[in-house]
Design an enzyme around this catalytic site. Structure first.
Site, PDB file in Angstrom:
ATOM      1  N   SER A 282      10.929  -2.130   0.121  1.00 59.70           N
ATOM      2  CA  SER A 282      11.364  -0.973   0.906  1.00 59.70           C
ATOM      3  C   SER A 282      12.423  -1.355   1.942  1.00 59.70           C
ATOM      4  O   SER A 282      12.234  -2.296   2.694  1.00 59.70           O
ATOM      5  CB  SER A 282      10.187  -0.367   1.682  1.00 59.70           C
ATOM      6  OG  SER A 282       9.148  -0.059   0.815  1.00 59.70           O
TER       7      SER A 282
ATOM      8  N   HIS B 249      13.578   3.742  -3.763  1.00 57.01           N
ATOM      9  CA  HIS B 249      13.755   2.589  -4.654  1.00 57.01           C
ATOM     10  C   HIS B 249      14.717   3.017  -5.755  1.00 57.01           C
ATOM     11  O   HIS B 249      14.498   4.007  -6.416  1.00 57.01           O
ATOM     12  CB  HIS B 249      12.421   2.168  -5.295  1.00 57.01           C
ATOM     13  CG  HIS B 249      11.477   1.503  -4.350  1.00 57.01           C
ATOM     14  ND1 HIS B 249      11.203   0.163  -4.403  1.00 57.01           N
ATOM     15  CD2 HIS B 249      10.749   1.993  -3.326  1.00 57.01           C
ATOM     16  CE1 HIS B 249      10.347  -0.149  -3.448  1.00 57.01           C
ATOM     17  NE2 HIS B 249      10.045   0.949  -2.779  1.00 57.01           N
TER      18      HIS B 249
ATOM     19  N   HIS C 148       4.925  -0.516  -8.996  1.00 57.13           N
ATOM     20  CA  HIS C 148       3.647  -0.667  -8.299  1.00 57.13           C
ATOM     21  C   HIS C 148       2.517  -0.201  -9.215  1.00 57.13           C
ATOM     22  O   HIS C 148       2.672   0.760  -9.973  1.00 57.13           O
ATOM     23  CB  HIS C 148       3.627   0.183  -7.023  1.00 57.13           C
ATOM     24  CG  HIS C 148       4.741  -0.106  -6.064  1.00 57.13           C
ATOM     25  ND1 HIS C 148       5.972   0.489  -6.169  1.00 57.13           N
ATOM     26  CD2 HIS C 148       4.788  -0.924  -4.979  1.00 57.13           C
ATOM     27  CE1 HIS C 148       6.743   0.046  -5.184  1.00 57.13           C
ATOM     28  NE2 HIS C 148       6.060  -0.808  -4.447  1.00 57.13           N
TER      29      HIS C 148
ATOM     30  N   TYR D 138      -0.005   1.419  -8.288  1.00 59.95           N
ATOM     31  CA  TYR D 138      -0.428   2.786  -7.922  1.00 59.95           C
ATOM     32  C   TYR D 138       0.408   3.870  -8.586  1.00 59.95           C
ATOM     33  O   TYR D 138       0.025   5.027  -8.623  1.00 59.95           O
ATOM     34  CB  TYR D 138      -0.437   2.996  -6.393  1.00 59.95           C
ATOM     35  CG  TYR D 138       0.916   2.912  -5.716  1.00 59.95           C
ATOM     36  CD1 TYR D 138       1.859   3.930  -5.844  1.00 59.95           C
ATOM     37  CD2 TYR D 138       1.247   1.825  -4.919  1.00 59.95           C
ATOM     38  CE1 TYR D 138       3.092   3.852  -5.231  1.00 59.95           C
ATOM     39  CE2 TYR D 138       2.466   1.732  -4.296  1.00 59.95           C
ATOM     40  CZ  TYR D 138       3.390   2.755  -4.454  1.00 59.95           C
ATOM     41  OH  TYR D 138       4.600   2.664  -3.850  1.00 59.95           O
ATOM     42  N   GLU D 139       1.563   3.490  -9.131  1.00 64.45           N
ATOM     43  CA  GLU D 139       2.388   4.478  -9.820  1.00 64.45           C
ATOM     44  C   GLU D 139       1.785   4.841 -11.177  1.00 64.45           C
ATOM     45  O   GLU D 139       2.235   5.793 -11.816  1.00 64.45           O
ATOM     46  CB  GLU D 139       3.815   3.947 -10.020  1.00 64.45           C
ATOM     47  CG  GLU D 139       4.576   3.802  -8.709  1.00 64.45           C
ATOM     48  CD  GLU D 139       5.943   3.165  -8.910  1.00 64.45           C
ATOM     49  OE1 GLU D 139       6.901   3.904  -9.199  1.00 64.45           O
ATOM     50  OE2 GLU D 139       6.049   1.931  -8.786  1.00 64.45           O
TER      51      GLU D 139
ATOM     52  N   ALA E 139       7.054  -4.445   2.214  1.00 68.08           N
ATOM     53  CA  ALA E 139       6.656  -3.899   3.510  1.00 68.08           C
ATOM     54  C   ALA E 139       5.137  -4.021   3.570  1.00 68.08           C
ATOM     55  O   ALA E 139       4.461  -3.860   2.559  1.00 68.08           O
ATOM     56  CB  ALA E 139       7.072  -2.446   3.605  1.00 68.08           C
TER      57      ALA E 139
ATOM     58  N   MET F 187       0.745  -3.122  -0.923  1.00 68.82           N
ATOM     59  CA  MET F 187       0.412  -2.591  -2.249  1.00 68.82           C
ATOM     60  C   MET F 187       1.259  -3.210  -3.368  1.00 68.82           C
ATOM     61  O   MET F 187       1.446  -2.594  -4.417  1.00 68.82           O
ATOM     62  CB  MET F 187       0.586  -1.065  -2.256  1.00 68.82           C
ATOM     63  CG  MET F 187      -0.207  -0.344  -1.175  1.00 68.82           C
ATOM     64  SD  MET F 187       0.140   1.415  -1.153  1.00 68.82           S
ATOM     65  CE  MET F 187      -0.667   1.896   0.399  1.00 68.82           C
ATOM     66  N   SER F 188       1.759  -4.418  -3.152  1.00 66.03           N
ATOM     67  CA  SER F 188       2.638  -5.015  -4.177  1.00 66.03           C
ATOM     68  C   SER F 188       2.507  -6.533  -4.180  1.00 66.03           C
ATOM     69  O   SER F 188       1.530  -7.086  -3.688  1.00 66.03           O
ATOM     70  CB  SER F 188       4.090  -4.616  -3.885  1.00 66.03           C
ATOM     71  OG  SER F 188       4.550  -5.228  -2.704  1.00 66.03           O
TER      72      SER F 188
ATOM     73  N   ASN G  32       4.060  -1.608  10.312  1.00 65.09           N
ATOM     74  CA  ASN G  32       3.168  -0.716  11.065  1.00 65.09           C
ATOM     75  C   ASN G  32       1.869  -1.433  11.394  1.00 65.09           C
ATOM     76  O   ASN G  32       1.486  -2.361  10.687  1.00 65.09           O
ATOM     77  CB  ASN G  32       2.846   0.530  10.211  1.00 65.09           C
ATOM     78  CG  ASN G  32       2.233   0.143   8.873  1.00 65.09           C
ATOM     79  OD1 ASN G  32       2.919  -0.277   7.949  1.00 65.09           O
ATOM     80  ND2 ASN G  32       0.918   0.269   8.778  1.00 65.09           N
TER      81      ASN G  32
ATOM     82  N   HIS H  85       4.435   7.063   5.675  1.00 61.69           N
ATOM     83  CA  HIS H  85       5.468   6.322   4.947  1.00 61.69           C
ATOM     84  C   HIS H  85       6.778   6.336   5.735  1.00 61.69           C
ATOM     85  O   HIS H  85       7.589   5.416   5.645  1.00 61.69           O
ATOM     86  CB  HIS H  85       5.647   6.939   3.551  1.00 61.69           C
ATOM     87  CG  HIS H  85       6.565   6.152   2.655  1.00 61.69           C
ATOM     88  ND1 HIS H  85       6.416   4.793   2.431  1.00 61.69           N
ATOM     89  CD2 HIS H  85       7.663   6.526   1.932  1.00 61.69           C
ATOM     90  CE1 HIS H  85       7.372   4.381   1.607  1.00 61.69           C
ATOM     91  NE2 HIS H  85       8.137   5.412   1.300  1.00 61.69           N
TER      92      HIS H  85
HETATM   93  N1  HPA Z   1      -1.182  -0.616   4.175  1.00 58.95           N
HETATM   94  C1  HPA Z   1      -0.876  -0.839   2.884  1.00 58.95           C
HETATM   95  N2  HPA Z   1       0.378  -0.966   2.453  1.00 58.95           N
HETATM   96  C2  HPA Z   1       1.354  -0.887   3.360  1.00 58.95           C
HETATM   97  C3  HPA Z   1       1.108  -0.657   4.721  1.00 58.95           C
HETATM   98  C4  HPA Z   1      -0.248  -0.506   5.156  1.00 58.95           C
HETATM   99  O1  HPA Z   1      -0.545  -0.307   6.340  1.00 58.95           O
HETATM  100  N3  HPA Z   1       2.312  -0.618   5.351  1.00 58.95           N
HETATM  101  C5  HPA Z   1       3.259  -0.843   4.385  1.00 58.95           C
HETATM  102  N4  HPA Z   1       2.675  -1.001   3.187  1.00 58.95           N
END
Ligand code: HPA
Length: 268
Positions: free
Chosen positions: A25, A57, A79, A81-82, A109, A207-208, A231, A243
């Site tokens: 990202s 992306h 990913h 999750y996709e 990220a 998540m990757s 974050n 997001h």
């Molecule tokens: N959790 C999971 N995946 C993420 C996060 C998070 O807080 N921030 C960026 N990708």
């Protein structure tokens, strides 16, 4: 995969990438700005290749020279999750291995679990915890790539981590090394999960990356992973997670992130 590999070999012609780079990202611009005379191959043109569905992306390979090193970048990744099968998530890495790639630089990220980090911290992965509940090597082993039961005691190269730490020294960012825990997403974690992950030894959550790193390590590729901590993880602030926050932080540090990445890739 053979069709996809042959298509890419035809497109690349005499170009033999030494390093692969996965841009997470906010880092997509890196391929266009850091690579000399970048050329692209859209994923949608590659037979049997998955397409990226995440907003922000792009969905293409970009290749060219970076400080004298031939590199193949992924602008956009796949990913779990996709809804892709694990085989699809890691197909680009297997193709990179078959193209002769020797080093993989993977970025992402991630949410901050370690209380000494803050949004904007760049964290080199020292190790990971696979919380995906599955493994990309399940199924028949690709004997041409690696062994059935590969060692995972140094997935993220110490040598490359050292280069990254040196490259970070004069950058206006907080730099750290830590453990990345992968979840499937797409829902963010609960505060109780984050507490549990901290107890387990995780510094960041995302998540990757873990599927790609496992497959690269299996294939004998030297891996360097760098997270942009975007974050505070769930329960660490009063704000709900969005997001948008992830994208804003990734954009804020993108110049330093790109400098760090380009230094590590060229010195590696
Ligand atoms: N959790 C999971 N995946 C993420 C996060 C998070 O807080 N921030 C960026 N990708």
């Amino acid at each position: 995969m053979q069709d996809a590999l042959e298509y890419l070999q035809n497109q690349l012609k005499d170009f033999s990438p030494e390093a692969g780079i996965i841009l997470g990202s906010g880092l997509g611009f890196f391929a266009d700005e850091a690579i000399e005379n970048p050329r692209s191959i859209p994923y949608e043109d590659i037979p049997n290749f998955p397409r990226s569905t995440v907003e922000g992306h792009k969905g293409q390979f970009v290749y060219g020279m970076l400080s004298g090193k031939p590199v193949l970048c992924m602008q956009g990744r796949f990913h779990f999750y996709e809804g892709y099968k694990m085989d699809q998530v890691v197909m680009p890495i297997r193709i990179m291995a078959l193209l002769g790639v020797k080093q993989l630089f993977v970025t992402n990220a991630a949410g901050c679990i370690n209380t000494t980090y803050k949004p904007g911290t760049l964290m080199a992965l020292s190790d990971h915890i696979n919380g995906l509940g599955t493994n990309p090597l399940i199924g028949p082993n690709h004997d041409d790539l690696g062994t059935r039961f590969p060692d995972m005691s140094e997935v993220y190269s110490k040598r490359l981590r050292k280069l990254a730490a040196e490259a970070s020294k004069d950058l206006p960012i907080h730099y750290a090394e830590g453990v990345y825990l992968a979840v499937t997403g797409p829902s963010y974690e609960t505060p109780a999960e984050i507490k549990a992950f901290r107890t387990l030894g995780a510094d960041a959550v995302g998540m990757s990356t873990v599927p790609e790193a496992i497959v690269a390590n299996h294939a004998g590729i030297e891996v360097c992973g760098i997270s942009c901590i975007t974050n505070l993880a769930a329960g660490m602030s009063d704000q709900p997670l969005t997001h948008d926050e992830v994208k804003e932080t990734a954009d804020r540090v993108r110049t330093s992130f790109a400098t760090l990445l380009s230094r590590v890739v060229s010195n590696a």
